[in-house]
Design an enzyme around this catalytic site. Structure first.
Site, PDB file in Angstrom:
ATOM      1  N   ASP A   1       0.829  -1.214   0.000  1.00  0.00           N
ATOM      2  CA  ASP A   1       0.000   0.000   0.000  1.00  0.00           C
ATOM      3  C   ASP A   1       0.863   1.263   0.000  1.00  0.00           C
ATOM      4  O   ASP A   1       0.440   2.315   0.505  1.00  0.00           O
ATOM      5  CB  ASP A   1      -0.902   0.022   1.250  1.00  0.00           C
TER       6      ASP A   1
ATOM      7  N   ASN B   1     -24.737  -9.319 -11.466  1.00  0.00           N
ATOM      8  CA  ASN B   1     -24.198  -9.356 -12.832  1.00  0.00           C
ATOM      9  C   ASN B   1     -22.887  -8.585 -12.935  1.00  0.00           C
ATOM     10  O   ASN B   1     -21.907  -9.061 -13.523  1.00  0.00           O
ATOM     11  CB  ASN B   1     -25.240  -8.776 -13.803  1.00  0.00           C
ATOM     12  N   THR B   2     -22.841  -7.402 -12.315  1.00  0.00           N
ATOM     13  CA  THR B   2     -21.615  -6.591 -12.375  1.00  0.00           C
ATOM     14  C   THR B   2     -20.480  -7.273 -11.621  1.00  0.00           C
ATOM     15  O   THR B   2     -19.333  -7.298 -12.080  1.00  0.00           O
ATOM     16  CB  THR B   2     -21.892  -5.191 -11.774  1.00  0.00           C
TER      17      THR B   2
ATOM     18  N   LYS C   1       0.011  -8.648  -1.252  1.00  0.00           N
ATOM     19  CA  LYS C   1      -1.368  -8.180  -1.427  1.00  0.00           C
ATOM     20  C   LYS C   1      -1.360  -6.872  -2.207  1.00  0.00           C
ATOM     21  O   LYS C   1      -0.724  -5.893  -1.809  1.00  0.00           O
ATOM     22  CB  LYS C   1      -2.042  -7.954  -0.070  1.00  0.00           C
TER      23      LYS C   1
ATOM     24  N   GLY D   1       0.596  -4.601   6.718  1.00  0.00           N
ATOM     25  CA  GLY D   1       1.026  -3.535   5.815  1.00  0.00           C
ATOM     26  C   GLY D   1       1.940  -2.541   6.504  1.00  0.00           C
ATOM     27  O   GLY D   1       3.171  -2.700   6.500  1.00  0.00           O
ATOM     28  N   ARG D   2       1.352  -1.515   7.123  1.00  0.00           N
ATOM     29  CA  ARG D   2       2.157  -0.426   7.691  1.00  0.00           C
ATOM     30  C   ARG D   2       3.244  -0.865   8.659  1.00  0.00           C
ATOM     31  O   ARG D   2       4.364  -0.314   8.600  1.00  0.00           O
ATOM     32  CB  ARG D   2       1.228   0.628   8.318  1.00  0.00           C
TER      33      ARG D   2
ATOM     34  N   ASP E   1     -21.328  -5.091  -5.580  1.00  0.00           N
ATOM     35  CA  ASP E   1     -22.214  -4.487  -6.580  1.00  0.00           C
ATOM     36  C   ASP E   1     -23.360  -5.465  -6.810  1.00  0.00           C
ATOM     37  O   ASP E   1     -23.516  -6.433  -6.054  1.00  0.00           O
ATOM     38  CB  ASP E   1     -21.413  -4.210  -7.872  1.00  0.00           C
ATOM     39  N   ILE E   2     -24.138  -5.252  -7.866  1.00  0.00           N
ATOM     40  CA  ILE E   2     -25.202  -6.205  -8.182  1.00  0.00           C
ATOM     41  C   ILE E   2     -24.574  -7.475  -8.761  1.00  0.00           C
ATOM     42  O   ILE E   2     -23.426  -7.433  -9.258  1.00  0.00           O
ATOM     43  CB  ILE E   2     -26.240  -5.585  -9.154  1.00  0.00           C
TER      44      ILE E   2
ATOM     45  N   THR F   1     -11.818  -4.894   9.721  1.00  0.00           N
ATOM     46  CA  THR F   1     -11.101  -4.839  11.003  1.00  0.00           C
ATOM     47  C   THR F   1     -11.037  -3.417  11.576  1.00  0.00           C
ATOM     48  O   THR F   1     -10.646  -3.227  12.724  1.00  0.00           O
ATOM     49  CB  THR F   1      -9.670  -5.406  10.837  1.00  0.00           C
TER      50      THR F   1
ATOM     51  N   LYS G   1     -12.170  -6.142  -3.047  1.00  0.00           N
ATOM     52  CA  LYS G   1     -13.446  -6.152  -2.298  1.00  0.00           C
ATOM     53  C   LYS G   1     -14.643  -5.780  -3.170  1.00  0.00           C
ATOM     54  O   LYS G   1     -15.314  -4.764  -2.951  1.00  0.00           O
ATOM     55  CB  LYS G   1     -13.378  -5.178  -1.111  1.00  0.00           C
TER      56      LYS G   1
ATOM     57  N   ASP H   1      -6.788  -7.558  -3.659  1.00  0.00           N
ATOM     58  CA  ASP H   1      -7.777  -7.198  -2.625  1.00  0.00           C
ATOM     59  C   ASP H   1      -8.588  -5.985  -3.088  1.00  0.00           C
ATOM     60  O   ASP H   1      -8.280  -4.848  -2.737  1.00  0.00           O
ATOM     61  CB  ASP H   1      -6.996  -6.891  -1.329  1.00  0.00           C
TER      62      ASP H   1
ATOM     63  N   GLN I   1      -7.029   0.798  12.476  1.00  0.00           N
ATOM     64  CA  GLN I   1      -7.615  -0.517  12.765  1.00  0.00           C
ATOM     65  C   GLN I   1      -8.188  -0.541  14.181  1.00  0.00           C
ATOM     66  O   GLN I   1      -7.644   0.101  15.084  1.00  0.00           O
ATOM     67  CB  GLN I   1      -6.536  -1.612  12.654  1.00  0.00           C
TER      68      GLN I   1
HETATM   69  O1  C5P Z   1      -1.395  -1.303   7.218  1.00  0.00           O
HETATM   70  P1  C5P Z   1      -2.269  -2.408   7.723  1.00  0.00           P
HETATM   71  O2  C5P Z   1      -1.493  -3.589   8.289  1.00  0.00           O
HETATM   72  O3  C5P Z   1      -3.357  -1.946   8.646  1.00  0.00           O
HETATM   73  O4  C5P Z   1      -2.950  -2.949   6.390  1.00  0.00           O
HETATM   74  C1  C5P Z   1      -4.017  -3.846   6.372  1.00  0.00           C
HETATM   75  C2  C5P Z   1      -4.357  -4.125   4.944  1.00  0.00           C
HETATM   76  O5  C5P Z   1      -5.427  -5.060   4.911  1.00  0.00           O
HETATM   77  C3  C5P Z   1      -4.834  -2.915   4.149  1.00  0.00           C
HETATM   78  O6  C5P Z   1      -4.357  -3.074   2.822  1.00  0.00           O
HETATM   79  C4  C5P Z   1      -6.335  -2.997   4.164  1.00  0.00           C
HETATM   80  O7  C5P Z   1      -6.925  -2.480   2.995  1.00  0.00           O
HETATM   81  C5  C5P Z   1      -6.553  -4.510   4.236  1.00  0.00           C
HETATM   82  N1  C5P Z   1      -7.779  -4.938   4.898  1.00  0.00           N
HETATM   83  C6  C5P Z   1      -8.100  -4.612   6.187  1.00  0.00           C
HETATM   84  N2  C5P Z   1      -9.266  -5.060   6.758  1.00  0.00           N
HETATM   85  C7  C5P Z   1     -10.092  -5.823   6.070  1.00  0.00           C
HETATM   86  C8  C5P Z   1      -9.787  -6.169   4.763  1.00  0.00           C
HETATM   87  C9  C5P Z   1      -8.596  -5.712   4.202  1.00  0.00           C
HETATM   88  O8  C5P Z   1      -7.323  -3.926   6.844  1.00  0.00           O
HETATM   89  N3  C5P Z   1     -11.173  -6.306   6.635  1.00  0.00           N
END
Ligand code: C5P
Length: 230
Positions: free
Chosen positions: A8, A66-67, A30, A210-211, A63-64, A117, A60, A58, A190
């Site tokens: 990210d 079909n889309t 991811k 991530g971070r 939508d409806i 989360t 997510k 990722d 989070q």
């Molecule tokens: O930086 P951090 O560890 O919080 O990143 C979590 C990653 O997981 C982000 O890319 C976020 O979009 C993704 N994510 C999330 N919670 C979810 C689904 C995905 O934090 N329920």
């Protein structure tokens, strides 16, 4: 359990730089909305040129039916290993996605997003008018019945999902905040955060981080330290 590193970062080059550093380690990458909206399918090709990483796209989908099923079929062309859709799109949409991509060669795993989360009980109840545990339980049962491969959930729901849907129904848990030497930990945005050993003992198949990795003073060492806690 597998570690999935969220790419990210603010630019394509920084994401590719981190992927190059992590080459050879036993992990998944991811690709989320930031990187994909900015850098598109081409970015996934670039990642694959670096190494044969397993990739979770990722996006997510929500939508409806079909889309969503058209979009899922397009994502299969990206050659990724896992994609996700929102369980709250409902059983008809989830079934439509799974039927549409059933015949794809190398169909990716498809997970259903349950409660983000970032939600605490109060923020979740404002939208869904129920508590997180019972909502995640019914979303998981519905997702399993609709043919999905598993759930995106917090580590606090992972074991409960396995109890209701079986051990082979995958749980992937973001919101992980590992303890890392020399780094100060932050929850960031989070709410339902857990450590590595908690996620493992609650049977998570994947943790997403991530971070805490890409903001660490040495991201590669941070990854190695997390893997050593498995
Ligand atoms: O930086 P951090 O560890 O919080 O990143 C979590 C990653 O997981 C982000 O890319 C976020 O979009 C993704 N994510 C999330 N919670 C979810 C689904 C995905 O934090 N329920």
């Amino acid at each position: 359990m597998k570690l999935c590193v969220a790419l990210d970062l603010p630019s394509r080059d920084e994401c590719l730089g981190l992927a190059s550093e992590l080459k050879g380690l036993d992990l998944w990458l991811k690709v989320g909305m930031r990187a994909f909206y900015r850098d598109g399918l081409d970015f996934i090709c670039e990642l694959k040129k670096i190494s044969d990483f397993k990739i979770f796209l990722d996006l997510k989908l929500y939508d409806i039916p079909n889309t969503m099923s058209d979009a899922a079929a397009e994502l299969c062309k990206a050659g990724v290993d896992m994609i996700n859709i929102h369980a709250s799109a409902g059983a008809v949409a989830m079934r439509a996605v799974m039927e549409r991509i059933a015949s794809e060669k190398n169909r990716p795993l498809v997970l259903a997003v349950s409660a983000l989360t970032s939600f605490d009980e109060s923020g979740f109840s404002d939208i869904y008018h129920t508590n997180i545990e019972s909502a995640v339980r019914s979303m998981s049962l519905l997702s399993k019945e609709s043919g999905l491969d598993g759930m995106v959930c917090s580590a606090f729901e992972s074991k409960m999902i396995k109890e209701h849907c079986g051990d082979d129904f995958i749980t992937l848990c973001p919101g992980i905040r590992p303890v890392l030497r020399g780094e100060t930990s932050s929850q960031d945005d989070q709410s339902r955060v857990a450590g590595v050993s908690f996620a493992k003992s609650h049977k998570a198949d994947f943790i997403v981080v991530g971070r805490p990795i890409y903001k660490a003073s040495n991201p590669k060492n941070a990854v190695k330290e997390i893997l050593s806690q498995f």
